[in-house]
Enzyme design. Sequence first.
Site, PDB file in Angstrom:
ATOM      1  N   ASP A  37       1.007  -1.253  -0.038  1.00  4.85           N
ATOM      2  CA  ASP A  37       0.075   0.169  -0.233  1.00  4.85           C
ATOM      3  C   ASP A  37       0.916   1.255  -0.130  1.00  4.85           C
ATOM      4  OD1 ASP A  37      -2.844  -0.959   0.196  1.00  4.85           O
ATOM      5  OD2 ASP A  37      -1.893  -2.105   2.038  1.00  4.85           O
ATOM      6  N   ASP A 173     -10.441  -4.982  -1.227  1.00  5.08           N
ATOM      7  CA  ASP A 173      -9.570  -4.640  -0.477  1.00  5.08           C
ATOM      8  C   ASP A 173     -10.487  -3.822   0.691  1.00  5.08           C
ATOM      9  OD1 ASP A 173      -7.148  -3.882   0.682  1.00  5.08           O
ATOM     10  OD2 ASP A 173      -6.578  -2.579  -0.753  1.00  5.08           O
TER      11      ASP A 173
HETATM   12  C1  DX5 Z   1      -6.225   0.516   3.014  1.00  2.40           C
HETATM   13  C2  DX5 Z   1      -5.286  -0.513   2.175  1.00  2.40           C
HETATM   14  C3  DX5 Z   1      -5.634  -1.991   2.443  1.00  2.40           C
HETATM   15  C4  DX5 Z   1      -5.597  -2.421   3.872  1.00  2.40           C
HETATM   16  C5  DX5 Z   1      -6.305  -3.602   4.077  1.00  2.40           C
HETATM   17  O1  DX5 Z   1      -6.014   1.749   2.331  1.00  2.40           O
HETATM   18  O2  DX5 Z   1      -5.673  -0.306   0.759  1.00  2.40           O
HETATM   19  O3  DX5 Z   1      -4.833  -2.824   1.761  1.00  2.40           O
HETATM   20  O4  DX5 Z   1      -4.259  -2.588   4.056  1.00  2.40           O
HETATM   21  O5  DX5 Z   1      -6.294  -3.723   5.519  1.00  2.40           O
HETATM   22  P1  DX5 Z   1      -7.439  -4.750   6.162  1.00  2.40           P
HETATM   23  O6  DX5 Z   1      -7.189  -5.862   5.544  1.00  2.40           O
HETATM   24  O7  DX5 Z   1      -7.058  -4.605   7.726  1.00  2.40           O
HETATM   25  O8  DX5 Z   1      -8.728  -3.867   6.221  1.00  2.40           O
HETATM   26 ZN    ZN Z   2      -4.530  -1.925  -0.664  1.00  3.63          ZN
END
Ligand code: DX5
Ligand code: ZN
Length: 216
Positions: A37, A173
């Site tokens: 990310d 996601d």
């Molecule tokens: C948020 C990111 C995600 C995040 C997902 O901006 O794009 O990839 O890391 O994390 P979880 O699975 O904890 O929601």
């Molecule tokens: Zn992400």
Amino acid sequence: MNKEIHVSVSILAEDFSILEKVLKTVENAGGDSVHLDVIDGVFAPNLTFGPVVIKGIRKLTTLPLHAHLMIKDPEKYLENYINVGCSQIYFHLESEGNPENIIEKIHEMNAKCGIVLNPDTSVDTVKPYLKQIDAVLIMSVHPGFSGQKFIPEVLSKIKKLREISSEIDIAVDGGINDETIEPVLSSGANVIVANSYVFSSPDRARAVRRLKGLNE
Ligand code: DX5
Ligand code: ZN
């Protein structure tokens, strides 16, 4: 067509002082790729890392690296991410630049290209590009942080997109866990991105299997 489920593990909220261990955890859990990310503090409210750190990550794992660019001007830096070893680039349709040019540049460098849609962006906006891209990533939280709550309204977007295309990879996601995975898979997603659910599970390999729709 039933696609195999791919689990891409995000490391956004993990401890970067023990990156090697974090990446080994993803490998040992059976993750299929590492989801990176990249956030610039302008496009979304967080500041993370860029190509310099990813270059180091490339040496610490054999898993494919997927970059999720949450940055204002993705076109400007695309090459940097591919040059340090990302095999797939996800860019937001809400960011600046010409999507056609971005898609072309990514493919010219032999990487795969995915378009990301924020929770409030309609599936119709990605239709003109579907034949040119490899994946659509549907955000099920607002971009910025791990550990947010899944927005159930996005399920209808996944279904709609799967009706339009049986071929395209549909990634989801944000906020995916034991409970939200079932409707996400049955709506037609085949690429699952998760961070907190995997890392907070006592048995991470089991967590990844759950995300693939397997009970054990
Ligand atoms: C948020 C990111 C995600 C995040 C997902 O901006 O794009 O990839 O890391 O994390 P979880 O699975 O904890 O929601
Ligand atoms: Zn992400």
